[in-house]
Design an enzyme around this catalytic site. Structure first.
Site, mmCIF file in Angstrom:
data_model
loop_
_atom_site.group_PDB
_atom_site.id
_atom_site.type_symbol
_atom_site.label_atom_id
_atom_site.label_comp_id
_atom_site.label_asym_id
_atom_site.label_seq_id
_atom_site.Cartn_x
_atom_site.Cartn_y
_atom_site.Cartn_z
ATOM 1 N N GLU A 1 0.848 -1.200 0.000
ATOM 2 C CA GLU A 1 0.000 0.000 0.000
ATOM 3 C C GLU A 1 0.880 1.245 0.000
ATOM 4 O O GLU A 1 1.984 1.236 0.543
ATOM 5 C CB GLU A 1 -0.911 -0.058 1.241
ATOM 6 C CG GLU A 1 -1.775 1.144 1.504
ATOM 7 C CD GLU A 1 -2.886 1.353 0.481
ATOM 8 O OE1 GLU A 1 -2.592 1.336 -0.730
ATOM 9 O OE2 GLU A 1 -4.041 1.575 0.899
ATOM 10 N N ASP A 2 0.376 2.335 -0.574
ATOM 11 C CA ASP A 2 1.167 3.570 -0.589
ATOM 12 C C ASP A 2 1.168 4.261 0.769
ATOM 13 O O ASP A 2 2.200 4.671 1.278
ATOM 14 C CB ASP A 2 0.692 4.531 -1.701
ATOM 15 C CG ASP A 2 -0.805 4.872 -1.609
ATOM 16 O OD1 ASP A 2 -1.522 4.272 -0.791
ATOM 17 O OD2 ASP A 2 -1.250 5.743 -2.386
ATOM 18 N N ARG B 1 1.781 12.367 -9.152
ATOM 19 C CA ARG B 1 2.340 11.030 -8.874
ATOM 20 C C ARG B 1 3.757 10.865 -9.414
ATOM 21 O O ARG B 1 4.512 10.018 -8.956
ATOM 22 C CB ARG B 1 1.470 9.946 -9.535
ATOM 23 C CG ARG B 1 0.048 9.868 -9.020
ATOM 24 C CD ARG B 1 -0.615 8.598 -9.542
ATOM 25 N NE ARG B 1 -2.069 8.607 -9.430
ATOM 26 C CZ ARG B 1 -2.742 8.219 -8.348
ATOM 27 N NH1 ARG B 1 -2.094 7.806 -7.281
ATOM 28 N NH2 ARG B 1 -4.063 8.244 -8.332
ATOM 29 N N PHE C 1 -0.841 16.186 4.437
ATOM 30 C CA PHE C 1 -1.137 15.614 3.122
ATOM 31 C C PHE C 1 0.131 15.593 2.277
ATOM 32 O O PHE C 1 0.847 16.586 2.183
ATOM 33 C CB PHE C 1 -2.234 16.424 2.424
ATOM 34 C CG PHE C 1 -2.762 15.723 1.217
ATOM 35 C CD1 PHE C 1 -3.674 14.690 1.336
ATOM 36 C CD2 PHE C 1 -2.311 16.063 -0.055
ATOM 37 C CE1 PHE C 1 -4.143 14.009 0.222
ATOM 38 C CE2 PHE C 1 -2.774 15.398 -1.179
ATOM 39 C CZ PHE C 1 -3.683 14.368 -1.044
ATOM 40 N N ASP D 1 -3.763 5.815 6.298
ATOM 41 C CA ASP D 1 -4.197 7.045 6.954
ATOM 42 C C ASP D 1 -5.154 6.654 8.094
ATOM 43 O O ASP D 1 -4.702 6.338 9.187
ATOM 44 C CB ASP D 1 -4.861 7.902 5.858
ATOM 45 C CG ASP D 1 -5.241 9.279 6.300
ATOM 46 O OD1 ASP D 1 -4.561 10.234 5.914
ATOM 47 O OD2 ASP D 1 -6.237 9.418 7.017
HETATM 48 P P1 IMP Z 1 -7.302 5.237 4.669
HETATM 49 O O1 IMP Z 1 -8.402 4.284 4.288
HETATM 50 O O2 IMP Z 1 -7.853 6.446 5.406
HETATM 51 O O3 IMP Z 1 -6.171 4.594 5.406
HETATM 52 O O4 IMP Z 1 -6.783 5.880 3.326
HETATM 53 C C1 IMP Z 1 -5.860 5.283 2.500
HETATM 54 C C2 IMP Z 1 -5.871 5.907 1.135
HETATM 55 O O5 IMP Z 1 -6.138 7.325 1.177
HETATM 56 C C3 IMP Z 1 -4.498 5.773 0.504
HETATM 57 O O6 IMP Z 1 -4.394 4.574 -0.217
HETATM 58 C C4 IMP Z 1 -4.416 6.990 -0.376
HETATM 59 O O7 IMP Z 1 -4.972 6.706 -1.642
HETATM 60 C C5 IMP Z 1 -5.276 8.026 0.307
HETATM 61 N N1 IMP Z 1 -4.467 8.974 1.105
HETATM 62 C C6 IMP Z 1 -4.441 9.105 2.445
HETATM 63 N N2 IMP Z 1 -3.598 10.081 2.834
HETATM 64 C C7 IMP Z 1 -3.050 10.579 1.697
HETATM 65 C C8 IMP Z 1 -2.067 11.614 1.435
HETATM 66 O O8 IMP Z 1 -1.521 12.281 2.338
HETATM 67 N N3 IMP Z 1 -1.762 11.816 0.124
HETATM 68 C C9 IMP Z 1 -2.327 11.125 -0.897
HETATM 69 N N4 IMP Z 1 -3.232 10.148 -0.694
HETATM 70 C C10 IMP Z 1 -3.602 9.882 0.591
#
Ligand code: IMP
Length: 182
Positions: A105-106, A171, A158, A109
């Site tokens: 995963e990238d 990206r 962010f 959050d």
């Molecule tokens: P989560 O479900 O809240 O953990 O969100 C995960 C997804 O939100 C990641 O796979 C990203 O696509 C997106 N995301 C969360 N924070 C960022 C950020 O700081 N920059 C870009 N994408 C983010």
């Protein structure tokens, strides 16, 4: 040539916070961990699109155990009879039954995406499932997640670059940038 420390993506301004060098060295560290943990095994990497495509490409080149990779996506669609929004995994073209799985995963959050991913993959009965994330915002986590592999923990800001986007853009950079101006 020196790269710019400031990045403009659409209407927002970002400043470099993680250099390509730092990213690469953290990826090597995590890959070494994976190589040790999976010695004698043949893991399946499931890279979550779109954000993880660059990370997955760099990580895989540091892995030296026999492995496979598949690129998956969580697609949302409105069910016709259900009230909620259903999210299913698309692109899973490897049978993961009885296999050790590593989700790539990238960024984690709130952790809700990963929690949902784990729930969706478990019925396939893999031998094990671990999460490998490039970035983690620990202060934002809303669910309990066991994240075995993490390249870098970051503050609740962010970020874009190295595969991560702001509204589809940003990206295509080698470094990672943090939002400094809305
Ligand atoms: P989560 O479900 O809240 O953990 O969100 C995960 C997804 O939100 C990641 O796979 C990203 O696509 C997106 N995301 C969360 N924070 C960022 C950020 O700081 N920059 C870009 N994408 C983010």
């Amino acid at each position: 040539m020196q790269r710019s420390r400031i990045l403009k993506v659409k209407d927002k301004t970002f400043a470099v916070t993680l250099s390509e060098r730092t990213i690469k060295s953290q990826i090597r560290r995590v890959a070494e961990q994976i190589n040790r943990d999976y010695e004698g095994k043949q893991p399946v990497f499931l890279a979550v699109l779109n954000g993880s495509f660059i990370f997955a490409a760099d990580l895989l080149r540091e892995i030296n155990v026999p492995c496979e990779i598949s690129f998956i996506k969580l697609a949302s669609y409105e069910g016709t009879t259900t009230t909620g929004n259903i999210r299913e995994i698309i692109g899973l073209n490897i049978d993961i039954t009885g296999r050790p799985v590593i989700i790539v995963e990238d960024i984690v959050d709130t952790g809700l995406t990963m929690a949902h991913m784990l729930e969706t993959l478990k019925p396939h009965n893999p031998e094990s499932i671990e999460i490998c994330t490039l970035l983690l915002k620990p202060s934002k986590l809303q669910v309990k997640l066991d994240i075995r592999y993490c390249c870098k923990q970051i503050p609740d800001d962010f970020v874009v670059g190295y595969g991560l986007d702001y509204d589809g853009f940003g990206r295509n950079t080698k470094d990672i940038y943090t939002l400094i101006q809305n």
